[in-house]
Design a protein around this motif. Sequence first.
Motif, PDB file in Angstrom:
ATOM      1  N   PHE A 158      38.840  47.519  45.458  1.00  0.00           N
ATOM      2  CA  PHE A 158      39.629  47.662  46.680  1.00  0.00           C
ATOM      3  C   PHE A 158      40.730  46.606  46.674  1.00  0.00           C
ATOM      4  CE2 PHE A 158      40.445  47.678  51.301  1.00  0.00           C
ATOM      5  CZ  PHE A 158      40.457  49.053  51.534  1.00  0.00           C
ATOM      6  N   PRO A 159      41.953  46.971  47.063  1.00  0.00           N
ATOM      7  CA  PRO A 159      43.071  46.030  46.920  1.00  0.00           C
ATOM      8  C   PRO A 159      42.929  44.793  47.795  1.00  0.00           C
ATOM      9  CG  PRO A 159      43.732  47.932  48.220  1.00  0.00           C
ATOM     10  CD  PRO A 159      42.383  48.247  47.664  1.00  0.00           C
ATOM     11  N   ALA A 160      43.376  43.680  47.232  1.00  0.00           N
ATOM     12  CA  ALA A 160      43.426  42.419  47.972  1.00  0.00           C
ATOM     13  C   ALA A 160      44.844  41.890  47.868  1.00  0.00           C
ATOM     14  CB  ALA A 160      42.434  41.413  47.396  1.00  0.00           C
ATOM     15  N   GLY A 161      45.511  41.744  48.992  1.00  0.00           N
ATOM     16  CA  GLY A 161      46.886  41.259  48.970  1.00  0.00           C
ATOM     17  C   GLY A 161      47.803  42.265  48.297  1.00  0.00           C
ATOM     18  N   THR A 162      48.607  41.782  47.353  1.00  0.00           N
ATOM     19  CA  THR A 162      49.599  42.636  46.682  1.00  0.00           C
ATOM     20  C   THR A 162      49.256  42.859  45.212  1.00  0.00           C
ATOM     21  OG1 THR A 162      50.959  40.688  46.190  1.00  0.00           O
ATOM     22  CG2 THR A 162      51.434  41.884  48.244  1.00  0.00           C
ATOM     23  N   ASN A 163      47.958  42.779  44.869  1.00  0.00           N
ATOM     24  CA  ASN A 163      47.584  42.893  43.452  1.00  0.00           C
ATOM     25  C   ASN A 163      47.610  44.333  42.942  1.00  0.00           C
ATOM     26  OD1 ASN A 163      45.281  43.633  44.953  1.00  0.00           O
ATOM     27  ND2 ASN A 163      43.935  43.144  43.227  1.00  0.00           N
ATOM     28  N   GLN A 164      47.846  45.315  43.827  1.00  0.00           N
ATOM     29  CA  GLN A 164      47.968  46.709  43.412  1.00  0.00           C
ATOM     30  C   GLN A 164      49.278  47.282  43.943  1.00  0.00           C
ATOM     31  OE1 GLN A 164      44.544  48.963  44.688  1.00  0.00           O
ATOM     32  NE2 GLN A 164      43.088  47.732  43.504  1.00  0.00           N
ATOM     33  N   ALA A 187      39.213  29.919  31.777  1.00  0.00           N
ATOM     34  CA  ALA A 187      39.359  31.349  31.499  1.00  0.00           C
ATOM     35  C   ALA A 187      39.023  32.159  32.746  1.00  0.00           C
ATOM     36  CB  ALA A 187      38.448  31.759  30.348  1.00  0.00           C
ATOM     37  N   THR A 188      39.935  33.022  33.149  1.00  0.00           N
ATOM     38  CA  THR A 188      39.704  33.906  34.294  1.00  0.00           C
ATOM     39  C   THR A 188      40.208  35.299  33.961  1.00  0.00           C
ATOM     40  OG1 THR A 188      41.840  33.322  35.276  1.00  0.00           O
ATOM     41  CG2 THR A 188      39.907  32.052  35.990  1.00  0.00           C
ATOM     42  N   GLU A 189      39.598  36.305  34.597  1.00  0.00           N
ATOM     43  CA  GLU A 189      40.073  37.671  34.421  1.00  0.00           C
ATOM     44  C   GLU A 189      41.371  37.874  35.191  1.00  0.00           C
ATOM     45  OE1 GLU A 189      37.122  41.185  33.896  1.00  0.00           O
ATOM     46  OE2 GLU A 189      36.308  39.911  35.468  1.00  0.00           O
ATOM     47  N   GLN A 190      42.242  38.730  34.649  1.00  0.00           N
ATOM     48  CA  GLN A 190      43.442  39.086  35.395  1.00  0.00           C
ATOM     49  C   GLN A 190      43.015  39.685  36.731  1.00  0.00           C
ATOM     50  OE1 GLN A 190      45.598  41.840  32.944  1.00  0.00           O
ATOM     51  NE2 GLN A 190      46.532  40.232  31.689  1.00  0.00           N
ATOM     52  N   PRO A 191      43.567  39.189  37.848  1.00  0.00           N
ATOM     53  CA  PRO A 191      43.124  39.655  39.167  1.00  0.00           C
ATOM     54  C   PRO A 191      43.188  41.165  39.332  1.00  0.00           C
ATOM     55  CG  PRO A 191      44.561  37.740  39.370  1.00  0.00           C
ATOM     56  CD  PRO A 191      44.600  38.151  37.935  1.00  0.00           C
ATOM     57  N   LYS A 192      44.208  41.786  38.747  1.00  0.00           N
ATOM     58  CA  LYS A 192      44.389  43.223  38.920  1.00  0.00           C
ATOM     59  C   LYS A 192      43.256  44.026  38.292  1.00  0.00           C
ATOM     60  CE  LYS A 192      48.101  46.638  38.664  1.00  0.00           C
ATOM     61  NZ  LYS A 192      49.518  46.846  38.355  1.00  0.00           N
ATOM     62  N   LYS A 193      42.591  43.434  37.282  1.00  0.00           N
ATOM     63  CA  LYS A 193      41.547  44.172  36.577  1.00  0.00           C
ATOM     64  C   LYS A 193      40.188  43.494  36.664  1.00  0.00           C
ATOM     65  CE  LYS A 193      44.712  46.458  33.387  1.00  0.00           C
ATOM     66  NZ  LYS A 193      45.013  46.802  31.987  1.00  0.00           N
ATOM     67  N   ALA A 194      40.043  42.557  37.580  1.00  0.00           N
ATOM     68  CA  ALA A 194      38.781  41.820  37.723  1.00  0.00           C
ATOM     69  C   ALA A 194      37.844  42.576  38.661  1.00  0.00           C
ATOM     70  CB  ALA A 194      39.055  40.413  38.235  1.00  0.00           C
TER      71      ALA A 194
END
Length: 724
Positions: A158-164, A187-194
Amino acid sequence: MPQNIPSGSLSTAPDSKGLNVRPDLLPESFFFLEKGQIINQEVSGKFGANGTVFRTTSKVSFTGKVYTICQGQVFLQPCGADTTKVNAILKPFNQPIKGLAIKYIVYRGLNRSDFFEGDLIKSTATTGFVDVIRKEFTGLYNMLGITVPPFTAQHIGFPAGTNQSVDDLIDDYFLKISKVEVTGGTATEQPKKAFELPMIPRGTHLGNVTGSIGIDIVLNEGDYTVANDPNPFQLNLAFARSADHVLDQAIGNTAFKKKLIRETATQFLDIAAFYGLHTQGKGKIHMSDNSVLQTPDEIYNQIQKFLTAQTTYLYIQGSRQRSYNFYGNQNLEGSTHNIKIGPTASNLSLEQFEAGWPVKELAAQPSLVLQLTTDNNDAAAMYVKQGVLHADTANEDYFIRGKNLLQEEGNGADTNFTKPITFSLNKTSANKTVASFVQLIYEGKTVKITSETPGPNPGDPAVSTSYDLKDIDDIFGLINVTPKVQSKGGNELAYVIDQNLLLIDFESKTRRKDIATVTTKKVEDLIMKNDTESLPRVTYETLLNNIRQNVGGFFESRAAYQDNSNSGTISYSDKRNNFYQLAFPYYLQTEKYSGANGVQFTGVSLYMDNGTLPSKKVLGITEDENNKIKTLISDKLLNNPKFYFKNELEEESAFYQSSEGIEYKKYFLAVLGEDQEGKLTIAFPDTPVYVTTLDSLAFCSEEYGKWLPITNSINTEPINLKIL
């Protein structure tokens, strides 16, 4: 009760002759609304055409529980501007109706409060969906011995902020590969695909609805994107988030774009017709009270509040996987009429099939008979992909051709049309037609293409040349598409499949033609020339869906081996030459011969491990050769491009004969596509790309064949050797 269903295949139901018999569909699904609750539908909410708009969302007034129709992954999105509602996109894992490929089922208008508390997943499981995902989430962290973090809406996409972005394709989320970013040693996952989209069983209580719900069924054409696609409609997040969706021709700023929007209507199926199909082939609809609907009466009574409960939809695919008469080639001379249709053969109306939209809606029609236009060419054929033929319509395993399709002159027969094709429509005990859809693939008229080339001298008029579209010219597309199924690393190849069926011919030794339905596949890989050099290449192949053969007792039969037709990836090792090869039992074999000018060529032929005749066609070229065609497509702004094969000897039946006595054909590869006005045109590259064939099955360039790894029918492991 939630149901996890193992995948299966069509059962068979042969008769004593193996003719005119279709395997049972065995449709099985869950009714998406709670049983016993009131359902009503207004005219404004029914699926289908209304002037220049086509409603893809079937909307009903309803308050109650909502369920998953089949097992699949679920992706939640906002619902328009209403912050109290959400939409759910279900991507089927197990198709509920065999042979009907559904890409997405979109539920519009579920109560947000059943899923989220603020930005967190609900802490108490008030629905089966929340119960499933909470157990999986906490179970994962408990197994890893890690403190369970807050379960946010973003964890399930589900979208959070403007990540989609609303322009993102839905496929980008279902087929995503998570990527890790390293910043300052962290190391972190890209927010758009986390996130991970949960797999939910059939019949799971998904959520609740208050007031109304809309539902769309999107049919699957393949997991790929098309470069420079001119169609204004895209399966993106804007579509996923709509509270209510219609196709509107007004958003097309050219006549061709409006036409493409109309064409998009064939990607959608009415929910009433979907459930109505369960009356065919031993279907079952599971209900929320654990009852199961199986008879036409039971199923009709459940869907009767849909205003389309008695509607039969007719979809006809014509040339080049477009709708019937997309290119205007089916019209009667001097007319726009191209179909006779009605309830009986003696009560047919002469109409224009695609008037308005290329989906024919037939309300409360007791039976269906149609005749389509034809030029009576010997390759004219029809395949019934969905629908039940009446016993009066002669067919060969639902292929209709030759004397079964074409009329003989005399007795007042109008040979501009096929014979009447009659379909049986299921009815209730009260003689009410149950909603369904009939889907045909038909190629009954030769498509002619005109190509214009500059005159020999500056200022001279262009020279027009007319070509007939051959069977091979309507097979290999996917030239400028990109697979959405992503590879996970360097040692994995992604391939792409066009799920739309094609009708193709195979020449048999009886001088008659075997006929088949196929899908097409494209794989990009590379071959090792030696320890340091490699050759990138592109392989196109057909995948058999169904076949009807002309077999006599003295001739070899053609393989009826059905190929896997799902997009995916293939793993390989870069330590030896085991890159892409045709799936067993098919294999390619090379043969050296001398060309007409004495130059040595490497011919490629297609074989079967068991010695039967192959039911496949293959095109093999190098990446450089493929890129020449891709550049041509881009420069000419061509849409729906496919390879066009121009015989170097002009006459299609003509062939060369080598000094060794080998017969072969040599083709100049061009591209056939639609220009920006929708007109079919052929474009030829400045630098020729040639392919040859020895068997009219494998068409390969010299460079592709020269470096093809050696295989044989005993050991299909490629050998890392150059063929000398």
